[in-house]
Design a protein around this motif. Structure first.
Motif, PDB file in Angstrom:
ATOM      1  N   ASN A  52       0.815  -1.211   0.000  1.00 48.98           N
ATOM      2  CA  ASN A  52       0.000   0.000   0.000  1.00 48.98           C
ATOM      3  C   ASN A  52       0.852   1.266   0.000  1.00 48.98           C
ATOM      4  O   ASN A  52       0.424   2.323   0.445  1.00 48.98           O
ATOM      5  N   GLY A  53       2.062   1.156  -0.514  1.00 54.35           N
ATOM      6  CA  GLY A  53       2.911   2.339  -0.656  1.00 54.35           C
ATOM      7  C   GLY A  53       4.026   2.409   0.361  1.00 54.35           C
ATOM      8  O   GLY A  53       5.086   2.942   0.083  1.00 54.35           O
ATOM      9  N   PHE A  54       3.802   1.882   1.550  1.00 54.59           N
ATOM     10  CA  PHE A  54       4.862   1.872   2.561  1.00 54.59           C
ATOM     11  C   PHE A  54       5.614   0.551   2.474  1.00 54.59           C
ATOM     12  O   PHE A  54       5.003  -0.502   2.374  1.00 54.59           O
ATOM     13  N   TYR A  55       6.910   0.643   2.501  1.00 47.05           N
ATOM     14  CA  TYR A  55       7.669  -0.610   2.439  1.00 47.05           C
ATOM     15  C   TYR A  55       8.875  -0.610   3.366  1.00 47.05           C
ATOM     16  O   TYR A  55       9.815  -1.352   3.156  1.00 47.05           O
ATOM     17  N   TYR A  56       8.849   0.220   4.402  1.00 46.34           N
ATOM     18  CA  TYR A  56       9.952   0.214   5.367  1.00 46.34           C
ATOM     19  C   TYR A  56       9.545  -0.568   6.612  1.00 46.34           C
ATOM     20  O   TYR A  56       8.376  -0.541   7.021  1.00 46.34           O
TER      21      TYR A  56
END
Lengths: 131, 667
Positions: free
Chosen positions: B537-541
């Motif tokens: 959903n756009g966040f990948y950290y």
């Protein structure tokens, strides 16, 4: 035709023997009672054996019925325990608390910890109650 | 002639008696002969026939032992349920029988009916119609009273909490054999031994005697899992994975001092009651079966090796300029350019360049030693069937580029369980404790705890403390700032974001993100790792995806465990337990009050104990309570001054309500 007739003559003599009493044979009397007693004992033994036999069978039926009832009760108990565990499931309790009772998860400010109580460790090897 | 006449009848009688005697003798001889034939010649055959007719041997199925959590809450349980069977050779009209049976069963399609008819038509000795039917179905079958159709009891495994801990528990097949998870790993122990019951029946088939060899119930497993914590972890993990539209996720919570696994969750999950409805992906216990490259969370190991070997101190400077490093044609970047920073800062900011440079200084052999000491590269526990040992390269084969990769958590494959075990070693002061999930085995009413697994020191207590400080800064000022901080508690952790290998190439769109840490950092209640597979959903950290999941789990878990806050803790509360047992309203109490200035005492009378506690905690005043119920008296009285850090006393009673005056007396 020659016919020979035979006549029997008897001299009737009135013998008065009513006063004569047969002597009691005590030995035979004892034997009689002994035989009767032995017979009675044998009958009782046979009767007792038969009673035991039928009582054993009757009790067998009763034990069977009780064992069946016990097994059914045991199984009912297991089913109830399973149902209790199902009803205690945390997801179910949370769902009811949230939807039916309108409860919500407390925030940090709503909670005050008096003291952390750690359950005591059970002994190394112990006998536990089982169901 | 006249002499013969009177004796003629005697001859007749004698002749007839002779004939009768001979006939009787022949008759009795024939009977005797028949009896001899039956009782001697055919003795064995007839005995066998009689046994078959009068005696039934019933197999008494073994009951699987239970599986319970650490507080004895039932997680897996077996009960007997009905199965419907048929004797096709006794069924005259299979078509009609199939139709009737199908109507009585819960879900029976036209295809099922045809299949059932085919089986009933086969004239076999035995076939199952449907196994493990509900009570309603068995009532309907019983009501049919069909010739050649019957019900038999079979033991079936139930999991009352449905999906809860499904991956850990595993599942059991229709033949009562464990097929996955602990059910498979401990199958022999849990299974028990079947028994036999020899039943004697009368002519009407009623049983009147039995000889039993009772079945042996299998051992009960007491797990280290806490049902409530497991629920919290599963709930928050599922919410996090769904929120980030990820492919899956896993979380493992462990007590760092004992190695006990408190919760182990994987998502997607499955219901072991109906395990056949789940596919293999859903049934996989990702916490022990999935390997992932840990990325920056592995810098804990690199830092441990470096500090333990004296290669570097947390305060030593590391030059991370110009924000990337090149190894041949390969370039490795930092997310930002940090310049010259302390080694602690390099870890706090998760600098790849810093970790690589330190990793090179440590060297392949020494780094490998610590990698293996922390438990990577070998299975952690025998409790988990199919557990992956992980991938750790031979140090001799590690060139400069590979060593750089390992230093920042690539080119190693670890399981989440291995990662949390390593984190726990830092949390408990440097000792690696082997994780365990079976706490005790209860057999025949005797509870035998499982042996505490071996422990060995991985790093010194000093190194562990320094690393803890660094990990605390990760949460307060580093990469996890604002993501993993739990209000009221000091948290130590490390974020990890690793590109996934897709078709042998590191993807720029698919990541394994993770957060591993422990809380409260100085006296940990638990260590926890959260791994999320491919958030979309756009966040990948790791910080922004796994960090908040860690936070919500830790927040709820700490509350459940009753761990008091470690940051600005509320003043201690003293409860007079004796007074609780026998509340004596109105009896004066002795309290020491610090009167060195402070705040005005609020009016607590009429409040609940909870509310009074809350108000006094906000004032920073300790509270001593007597009795139960609502506050009926207080000392100091409302309006009097109470010192911050001082104490006050309240008296509680039930049913007296407001209106009673203060009765406290000063000493």
């Amino acid at each position: 035709m020659e016919h020979v007739e035979t006549f029997d003559y008897a001299i009737r003599k009135d013998v008065r023997n009513t006063t004569i009493v047969r002597e009691v044979d005590e030995r035979r009397q004892r034997e009689l009672w002994t035989s009767l007693a032995i017979g009675a004992v044998l009958v009782v033994v046979v009767m007792f054996d038969a009673w035991q036999h039928f009582e054993l069978i009757r009790q067998g039926y009763a034990i069977e019925a009780l064992q069946k009832a016990r097994a059914e009760e045991d199984e009912a108990s297991r089913h109830l325990r399973l149902e209790a565990a199902t009803l205690r499931a945390p997801q179910r309790i949370e769902r009811i608390a949230a939807t039916r009772l309108g409860m919500s998860v407390p925030k940090a400010a709503d909670t005050i910890v008096l003291e952390r109580v750690l359950p005591a460790e059970p002994p190394a090897r112990s006998v536990v109650a089982s169901r | 002639m006249t002499d013969d006449r009177p004796n003629a009848w005697r001859r007749t009688i004698r002749q007839r008696a002779l004939i009768a005697g001979v006939a009787l003798a022949v008759w009795s001889t024939a009977i005797e002969a028949r009896l001899v034939y039956l009782q001697v010649v055919r003795h064995d055959d007839i005995l066998a026939m009689a046994d078959k007719q009068q005696r039934r041997t019933i197999e008494a199925p073994a009951k699987r032992g239970e599986i319970r959590d650490r507080h004895n809450r039932v997680l897996a349980y077996s009960v007997d349920v009905d199965s419907v069977y048929a004797v096709p050779s006794e069924i005259a009209d299979p078509k009609q029988a199939a139709r009737d049976l199908c109507r009585a069963l819960d879900a029976c399609s036209a295809g099922d009916r045809a299949e059932l008819e085919r089986r009933l038509d086969r004239k076999a000795a035995f076939t199952f119609v449907e196994r493990f039917v509900s009570a309603a179905v068995s009532d309907r079958i019983r009501a049919l009273d069909m010739q050649g159709v019957g019900l038999m009891k079979e033991s079936r495994r139930f999991y009352p909490n449905r999906e809860l801990a499904g991956h850990v528990l595993g599942y059991v097949g229709t033949d009562n054999v464990g097929l996955g998870g602990l059910e498979a790993a401990y199958n022999k122990m849990i299974l028990g031994a079947p028994g036999k019951v020899l039943v004697q029946t009368d002519a009407r088939g009623r049983a009147f005697n039995r000889v039993e060899r009772l079945p042996t119930t299998g051992a009960t497993l007491e797990l280290t899992i806490d049902e409530q914590l497991q629920y919290i972890v599963e709930r928050e993990l599922a919410a996090g994975v769904q929120h980030h539209k990820a492919a899956g996720g896993t979380a493992v919570m462990m007590d760092p001092s004992t190695g006990e696994i408190l919760a182990m969750a994987s998502y997607p999950t499955f219901n072991p009651n109906v395990f056949r409805e789940a596919d293999a992906d859903e049934r996989r216990n990702r916490a022990v079966q999935d390997l992932y490259e840990p990325g920056s969370t592995f810098k804990i190991v690199t830092a441990s090796a470096a500090m333990e070997e004296g290669v570097i101190k947390p305060t030593d400077m590391v030059n991370t300029d110009p924000g990337f490093i090149t190894i041949g044609a390969r370039r490795i970047d930092d997310t930002h350019r940090y310049g010259v920073v302390t080694f602690a800062d390099a870890i706090v900011k998760s600098s790849n360049v810093g970790a690589i440079k330190v990793g090179w200084d440590v060297g392949a052999n020494r780094l490998d030693t610590y990698v293996r000491r922390f438990g990577f590269g070998r299975p952690v526990s025998s409790d988990f069937p199919g557990e992956s040992p992980g991938i750790v390269w031979d140090p001799a084969k590690l060139d400069r580029s590979a060593l750089a990769s390992v230093s920042m958590g690539y080119q190693v494959g670890v399981t989440p369980l291995q990662m949390v075990t390593a984190t726990a070693a830092v949390a408990n002061g440097g000792i690696r404790v082997k994780p365990r999930i079976v706490r005790a085995v209860v057999r025949d009413g005797v509870r035998t705890p499982t042996e505490i697994a071996e422990e060995h020191r991985v790093i010194s207590a000093r190194t562990a403390a320094e690393l803890t400080t660094i990990m605390e800064e990760v949460v307060t000022i580093g990469t996890a700032k604002g993501f993993a901080q739990v209000e009221g508690f000091s948290v130590a952790g490390k974020t990890g974001t690793a590109q996934k290998l897709v078709n042998r190439v590191y993807s720029h769109s698919e990541y394994n993100v993770s957060f591993t840490g422990f809380v409260p950092s100085r006296k940990p209640a638990f260590a926890l790792v959260v791994v999320v597979d491919t958030p979309r959903n756009g966040f990948y950290y790791g910080a922004s995806v796994a960090g908040p999941i860690f936070k919500t789990i830790a927040d709820a878990a700490l509350r459940h465990l009753g761990v008091p806050p470690t940051v600005f803790p509320a003043p201690p509360v003293v409860v007079d337990r004796r007074a609780q047992a026998a509340p004596l309203p109105g009896v004066p109490m002795v309290v020491t009050v610090d009167d060195a200035g402070g705040r005005a005492m609020p009016d607590l009378v009429g409040l609940s104990a909870r509310e009074a506690l809350r108000r006094m905690a906000r004032l920073g005043v300790s509270l001593r309570m007597q009795g139960t119920g609502t506050v009926v008296a207080q000392y100091p009285e409302a309006g009097q001054t109470v010192a911050v850090g001082g104490s006050c006393t309240i008296m509680l009673d039930r049913g007296t309500g407001r209106g009673r005056g203060s009765t406290g007396n000063a000493p």
